[in-house]
Write a protein that holds these residues in place. Structure first.
Motif, PDB file in Angstrom:
ATOM      1  N   ILE A  28       0.749  -1.285  -0.122  1.00  0.00           N
ATOM      2  CA  ILE A  28       0.145  -0.158   0.035  1.00  0.00           C
ATOM      3  C   ILE A  28       0.771   1.241  -0.112  1.00  0.00           C
ATOM      4  O   ILE A  28       1.835   1.194   0.838  1.00  0.00           O
ATOM      5  CB  ILE A  28      -1.071  -0.030   1.177  1.00  0.00           C
ATOM      6  N   PHE A  29       0.416   2.135  -0.962  1.00  0.00           N
ATOM      7  CA  PHE A  29       1.309   3.358  -0.975  1.00  0.00           C
ATOM      8  C   PHE A  29       0.093   4.595  -0.500  1.00  0.00           C
ATOM      9  O   PHE A  29      -1.003   4.462  -0.560  1.00  0.00           O
ATOM     10  CB  PHE A  29       1.478   3.630  -2.240  1.00  0.00           C
ATOM     11  N   TYR A  30       0.529   5.739  -0.293  1.00  0.00           N
ATOM     12  CA  TYR A  30      -0.249   6.820   0.209  1.00  0.00           C
ATOM     13  C   TYR A  30       0.309   8.065  -0.427  1.00  0.00           C
ATOM     14  O   TYR A  30       1.540   8.168  -0.926  1.00  0.00           O
ATOM     15  CB  TYR A  30      -0.340   7.371   1.680  1.00  0.00           C
ATOM     16  N   LYS A  31      -0.481   9.075  -0.860  1.00  0.00           N
ATOM     17  CA  LYS A  31      -0.325  10.203  -1.538  1.00  0.00           C
ATOM     18  C   LYS A  31      -0.803  11.576  -0.499  1.00  0.00           C
ATOM     19  O   LYS A  31      -2.216  11.251  -0.378  1.00  0.00           O
ATOM     20  CB  LYS A  31      -0.746  10.443  -2.869  1.00  0.00           C
ATOM     21  N   SER A  32      -0.208  12.314  -0.115  1.00  0.00           N
ATOM     22  CA  SER A  32      -0.622  13.529   0.603  1.00  0.00           C
ATOM     23  C   SER A  32      -0.401  14.660  -0.311  1.00  0.00           C
ATOM     24  O   SER A  32       0.641  14.976  -0.620  1.00  0.00           O
ATOM     25  CB  SER A  32      -0.105  13.804   2.091  1.00  0.00           C
ATOM     26  N   TRP A  33      -1.629  15.445  -0.262  1.00  0.00           N
ATOM     27  CA  TRP A  33      -1.476  16.750  -1.469  1.00  0.00           C
ATOM     28  C   TRP A  33      -2.397  17.793  -1.085  1.00  0.00           C
ATOM     29  O   TRP A  33      -3.258  17.343  -0.185  1.00  0.00           O
ATOM     30  CB  TRP A  33      -1.668  16.231  -2.962  1.00  0.00           C
TER      31      TRP A  33
END
Length: 122
Positions: A28-33
């Motif tokens: 699992i990956f995350y992206k914070s934007w």
């Protein structure tokens, strides 16, 4: 001569022959934007294509508010939202802001995923 440097833990370096070999189905990956607010999205590896491409799908998230417009969220593994699967080259994960989700072993062998801070507006 004795070195005073401390080794730094890093993500497993992919084999040059198959860069996507360092990643497994289910990772699992995350992206914070965001600009005025902080959004967090989670993505799970659902497949591999060739030697350098991962197939990802967006995951639902568990959300815990700490105030009316901010809180923490964590991924819900295998609970995909309706967004279609997409591909990303292993060499461009960081360019797309995708980073591995941190986790630790939880009860009964379950993985407990790190919670990531978010903000939102009504």
């Amino acid at each position: 001569m004795i070195s005073n440097t401390v080794p730094v833990a890093t993500h497993q370096v992919p084999d040059a022959a198959a860069p996507n070999a360092a990643y497994q189905l289910g990772d699992i990956f995350y992206k914070s934007w965001g600009y005025d607010q902080t959004n967090v999205n989670f993505y799970q590896v659902t497949g591999k294509k060739g030697r350098v491409t991962l197939l990802l799908r967006e995951l639902a998230k568990d959300t815990r508010y700490i105030e009316s417009m901010s809180g923490y969220s964590s991924p819900i593994k295998d609970n995909f939202i309706d967004e279609p699967e997409f591909s990303v080259r292993v060499t461009s994960l960081e360019q797309h802001g995708l980073r591995p989700v941190e986790f630790q072993a939880g009860d009964a062998g379950q993985q407990k995923y790190k919670e990531y801070y978010f903000t939102c507006y009504a």
